[in-house]
Scaffold this motif. Sequence first.
Motif, PDB file in Angstrom:
ATOM      1  N   THR A   1       0.816  -1.216   0.000  1.00 30.26           N
ATOM      2  CA  THR A   1       0.000   0.000   0.000  1.00 30.26           C
ATOM      3  C   THR A   1       0.851   1.268   0.000  1.00 30.26           C
ATOM      4  O   THR A   1       0.310   2.378  -0.040  1.00 30.26           O
ATOM      5  CB  THR A   1      -0.921   0.042   1.232  1.00 30.26           C
ATOM      6  OG1 THR A   1      -0.135   0.156   2.424  1.00 30.26           O
ATOM      7  CG2 THR A   1      -1.798  -1.193   1.309  1.00 30.26           C
ATOM      8  N   GLY A   2       2.181   1.098   0.063  1.00 23.70           N
ATOM      9  CA  GLY A   2       3.064   2.258   0.069  1.00 23.70           C
ATOM     10  C   GLY A   2       3.222   2.902   1.430  1.00 23.70           C
ATOM     11  O   GLY A   2       3.652   4.058   1.517  1.00 23.70           O
ATOM     12  N   THR A   3       2.915   2.159   2.501  1.00 23.61           N
ATOM     13  CA  THR A   3       3.041   2.695   3.856  1.00 23.61           C
ATOM     14  C   THR A   3       4.323   2.172   4.483  1.00 23.61           C
ATOM     15  O   THR A   3       4.519   0.952   4.559  1.00 23.61           O
ATOM     16  CB  THR A   3       1.848   2.274   4.728  1.00 23.61           C
ATOM     17  OG1 THR A   3       0.641   2.651   4.066  1.00 23.61           O
ATOM     18  CG2 THR A   3       1.912   2.940   6.095  1.00 23.61           C
ATOM     19  N   PRO A   4       5.219   3.044   4.928  1.00 26.82           N
ATOM     20  CA  PRO A   4       6.475   2.573   5.524  1.00 26.82           C
ATOM     21  C   PRO A   4       6.237   1.917   6.874  1.00 26.82           C
ATOM     22  O   PRO A   4       5.260   2.216   7.558  1.00 26.82           O
ATOM     23  CB  PRO A   4       7.295   3.859   5.675  1.00 26.82           C
ATOM     24  CG  PRO A   4       6.279   4.939   5.810  1.00 26.82           C
ATOM     25  CD  PRO A   4       5.118   4.519   4.945  1.00 26.82           C
ATOM     26  N   VAL A   5       7.139   1.014   7.251  1.00 31.51           N
ATOM     27  CA  VAL A   5       6.977   0.287   8.503  1.00 31.51           C
ATOM     28  C   VAL A   5       8.182   0.495   9.406  1.00 31.51           C
ATOM     29  O   VAL A   5       9.290   0.781   8.946  1.00 31.51           O
ATOM     30  CB  VAL A   5       6.777  -1.227   8.258  1.00 31.51           C
ATOM     31  CG1 VAL A   5       5.614  -1.478   7.320  1.00 31.51           C
ATOM     32  CG2 VAL A   5       8.039  -1.868   7.712  1.00 31.51           C
ATOM     33  N   VAL A   6       7.906   0.317  10.703  1.00 33.37           N
ATOM     34  CA  VAL A   6       8.951   0.233  11.720  1.00 33.37           C
ATOM     35  C   VAL A   6       8.723  -1.089  12.438  1.00 33.37           C
ATOM     36  O   VAL A   6       7.615  -1.383  12.871  1.00 33.37           O
ATOM     37  CB  VAL A   6       8.886   1.401  12.719  1.00 33.37           C
ATOM     38  CG1 VAL A   6       9.837   1.154  13.893  1.00 33.37           C
ATOM     39  CG2 VAL A   6       9.207   2.719  12.031  1.00 33.37           C
TER      40      VAL A   6
ATOM     41  N   VAL B   1      11.772  -6.029   5.029  1.00 41.60           N
ATOM     42  CA  VAL B   1      12.070  -4.607   5.244  1.00 41.60           C
ATOM     43  C   VAL B   1      13.568  -4.379   5.089  1.00 41.60           C
ATOM     44  O   VAL B   1      14.364  -4.824   5.918  1.00 41.60           O
ATOM     45  CB  VAL B   1      11.611  -4.153   6.646  1.00 41.60           C
ATOM     46  CG1 VAL B   1      11.896  -2.666   6.836  1.00 41.60           C
ATOM     47  CG2 VAL B   1      10.137  -4.449   6.851  1.00 41.60           C
ATOM     48  N   LYS B   2      13.951  -3.691   4.035  1.00 38.95           N
ATOM     49  CA  LYS B   2      15.344  -3.308   3.852  1.00 38.95           C
ATOM     50  C   LYS B   2      15.575  -2.041   4.662  1.00 38.95           C
ATOM     51  O   LYS B   2      15.093  -0.959   4.310  1.00 38.95           O
ATOM     52  CB  LYS B   2      15.633  -3.065   2.373  1.00 38.95           C
ATOM     53  CG  LYS B   2      15.456  -4.305   1.498  1.00 38.95           C
ATOM     54  CD  LYS B   2      15.806  -4.002   0.056  1.00 38.95           C
ATOM     55  CE  LYS B   2      15.695  -5.231  -0.819  1.00 38.95           C
ATOM     56  NZ  LYS B   2      16.099  -4.959  -2.214  1.00 38.95           N
ATOM     57  N   ASP B   3      16.300  -2.197   5.754  1.00 35.62           N
ATOM     58  CA  ASP B   3      16.455  -1.111   6.719  1.00 35.62           C
ATOM     59  C   ASP B   3      17.047   0.136   6.055  1.00 35.62           C
ATOM     60  O   ASP B   3      18.114   0.089   5.439  1.00 35.62           O
ATOM     61  CB  ASP B   3      17.367  -1.575   7.856  1.00 35.62           C
ATOM     62  CG  ASP B   3      17.391  -0.607   9.028  1.00 35.62           C
ATOM     63  OD1 ASP B   3      16.431   0.177   9.177  1.00 35.62           O
ATOM     64  OD2 ASP B   3      18.366  -0.648   9.805  1.00 35.62           O
ATOM     65  N   GLY B   4      16.321   1.239   6.173  1.00 34.26           N
ATOM     66  CA  GLY B   4      16.768   2.498   5.595  1.00 34.26           C
ATOM     67  C   GLY B   4      16.428   2.655   4.136  1.00 34.26           C
ATOM     68  O   GLY B   4      16.649   3.741   3.566  1.00 34.26           O
ATOM     69  N   GLU B   5      15.878   1.586   3.506  1.00 33.92           N
ATOM     70  CA  GLU B   5      15.514   1.659   2.091  1.00 33.92           C
ATOM     71  C   GLU B   5      14.009   1.523   1.878  1.00 33.92           C
ATOM     72  O   GLU B   5      13.419   2.277   1.095  1.00 33.92           O
ATOM     73  CB  GLU B   5      16.225   0.563   1.295  1.00 33.92           C
ATOM     74  CG  GLU B   5      17.735   0.667   1.302  1.00 33.92           C
ATOM     75  CD  GLU B   5      18.387  -0.450   0.516  1.00 33.92           C
ATOM     76  OE1 GLU B   5      17.772  -0.905  -0.471  1.00 33.92           O
ATOM     77  OE2 GLU B   5      19.490  -0.880   0.885  1.00 33.92           O
ATOM     78  N   THR B   6      13.394   0.562   2.548  1.00 40.68           N
ATOM     79  CA  THR B   6      11.943   0.377   2.400  1.00 40.68           C
ATOM     80  C   THR B   6      11.223   0.489   3.740  1.00 40.68           C
ATOM     81  O   THR B   6      10.010   0.315   3.801  1.00 40.68           O
ATOM     82  CB  THR B   6      11.625  -1.011   1.794  1.00 40.68           C
ATOM     83  OG1 THR B   6      12.005  -2.035   2.728  1.00 40.68           O
ATOM     84  CG2 THR B   6      12.375  -1.220   0.491  1.00 40.68           C
ATOM     85  N   GLY B   7      11.936   0.752   4.794  1.00 39.10           N
ATOM     86  CA  GLY B   7      11.366   0.889   6.134  1.00 39.10           C
ATOM     87  C   GLY B   7      12.497   1.004   7.128  1.00 39.10           C
ATOM     88  O   GLY B   7      13.677   1.099   6.743  1.00 39.10           O
ATOM     89  N   LEU B   8      12.175   0.975   8.413  1.00 41.07           N
ATOM     90  CA  LEU B   8      13.180   1.117   9.457  1.00 41.07           C
ATOM     91  C   LEU B   8      13.052  -0.027  10.451  1.00 41.07           C
ATOM     92  O   LEU B   8      11.950  -0.385  10.868  1.00 41.07           O
ATOM     93  CB  LEU B   8      13.007   2.453  10.191  1.00 41.07           C
ATOM     94  CG  LEU B   8      13.154   3.725   9.342  1.00 41.07           C
ATOM     95  CD1 LEU B   8      12.881   4.962  10.190  1.00 41.07           C
ATOM     96  CD2 LEU B   8      14.544   3.802   8.705  1.00 41.07           C
ATOM     97  N   LEU B   9      14.203  -0.589  10.849  1.00 39.95           N
ATOM     98  CA  LEU B   9      14.239  -1.654  11.836  1.00 39.95           C
ATOM     99  C   LEU B   9      14.861  -1.129  13.122  1.00 39.95           C
ATOM    100  O   LEU B   9      15.603  -0.144  13.120  1.00 39.95           O
ATOM    101  CB  LEU B   9      15.045  -2.849  11.312  1.00 39.95           C
ATOM    102  CG  LEU B   9      14.526  -3.488  10.028  1.00 39.95           C
ATOM    103  CD1 LEU B   9      15.419  -4.647   9.615  1.00 39.95           C
ATOM    104  CD2 LEU B   9      13.089  -3.958  10.201  1.00 39.95           C
TER     105      LEU B   9
ATOM    106  N   GLU C   1       7.324   4.438  -1.126  1.00 36.37           N
ATOM    107  CA  GLU C   1       7.338   4.158  -2.563  1.00 36.37           C
ATOM    108  C   GLU C   1       8.289   3.002  -2.880  1.00 36.37           C
ATOM    109  O   GLU C   1       7.972   2.129  -3.705  1.00 36.37           O
ATOM    110  CB  GLU C   1       7.754   5.416  -3.329  1.00 36.37           C
ATOM    111  CG  GLU C   1       6.687   6.512  -3.295  1.00 36.37           C
ATOM    112  CD  GLU C   1       7.180   7.821  -3.888  1.00 36.37           C
ATOM    113  OE1 GLU C   1       8.391   7.903  -4.214  1.00 36.37           O
ATOM    114  OE2 GLU C   1       6.373   8.759  -4.019  1.00 36.37           O
ATOM    115  N   ALA C   2       9.440   2.978  -2.222  1.00 40.32           N
ATOM    116  CA  ALA C   2      10.383   1.882  -2.433  1.00 40.32           C
ATOM    117  C   ALA C   2       9.803   0.561  -1.928  1.00 40.32           C
ATOM    118  O   ALA C   2       9.995  -0.489  -2.545  1.00 40.32           O
ATOM    119  CB  ALA C   2      11.708   2.188  -1.730  1.00 40.32           C
ATOM    120  N   ALA C   3       9.090   0.621  -0.803  1.00 37.91           N
ATOM    121  CA  ALA C   3       8.468  -0.588  -0.253  1.00 37.91           C
ATOM    122  C   ALA C   3       7.419  -1.145  -1.199  1.00 37.91           C
ATOM    123  O   ALA C   3       7.309  -2.362  -1.378  1.00 37.91           O
ATOM    124  CB  ALA C   3       7.845  -0.277   1.113  1.00 37.91           C
TER     125      ALA C   3
END
Length: 390
Positions: A294-299, A310-318, A345-347
């Motif tokens: 849906t284009g919503t970033p995740v933590v 989740v690619k940390d720093g690219e498609t979301g944050l871990l 958008e990347a996610a």
Amino acid sequence: MEIIARLNVGGPATQITGLSERLDRREFDHRLYAGQVEGDEAAHGEDVPAAERLPVHRIPGLGRTVRPGDDLRALAHLVGAMRRFRPHVVHTRTAKAGALGRVAACASGVGPARMHTFHGHLLHGYFTGARRSAYVRSERVLASLSHRLVAVGEQVRDDLLDAGIGRREQYSVVPPGVRIGPVPGRREARLALGLPLDAPVVAYVGRLTRVKRPDRLAATARAVLDRVPGCRFVVCGGGSLLGELERDIAPFRASFDLLGWRSDTETVYSAADVVLLTSDNEGMPLTLVEAGMTGTPVVSTRVGSVAEIVKDGETGLLAGTGPDELAAQVARLLTDPCLARLLGEAARAWTTASFSVERLVADTESLYRSLHRRRRAGRRLRTRTARGAR
């Protein structure tokens, strides 16, 4: 013959549905066997008209809870079902169905190939001490009865191998495949959920159980509110710890919207600025795949195979498991909409390309074919050996 303990709302049921609907019927006669969903869980697809629901062969006694009498009854029913159906492949999912299904396959006399999928594992966050040791010993034995072990992620596979469960050559890694419904716009989604149009919104989607750590969700929310006053938290799901969560958030209850179970999770994701996952242990959580689509970033906590979604720093944050660290990552996205948009958008691009149902079906069909070929070759070899002995 596919066996699962229960079709509750969650990743395994979603995978089975996508697979069952799209397997090539000209090549595969696929039948699903399952037990009953218990009281504190929602059944997958219960909002779908009865005529459109996935056909399921119900196994009496099969379910989430371990009850020796029920389990023996379920085992007997599975043996009988296998003798009637005579499947080439028995495919089990989840720990209890994996145990009963594989034992039944050995006891049935039918000789099917045995394949088990680990959607995660119970090595962390579930058992300690003697119970964990018993789980590991039982899975080692069951792995020895299996022709193929499937893990949803590489880290899940590696954790199992580190515990001595199976051999590397037994494993295949098959990531999940997901298809979401139409995604509403942000304004439409917020109006549908009764959320303010201008407030920062953080969503949690999933079960409220111990391994998911709803207590950590509450502590993280408190820390986020210290940094971003006026933030709203939306919880879509339910479970045995709902009451505990309600007690933990009582001091800031006005900041929470508890939605219960909803089938339109794409509405929840679209309404959110950030999707948060606080678990101690995960396999390959579909929540994060769906949020990405849906284009919503995740933590998320950095557990299980989360980092493979989740690619940390690219498609979301871990983050680690500390509430303050999680809250800092959430606040970073809420206060930097440009970063949040880029990650979202990347996610969307990454998850849509990597976690399609079509890829899941193709991978699974390939495994079924290879297992069937192996079964036929084994039978031919045994026949030749028997003739030679005569």
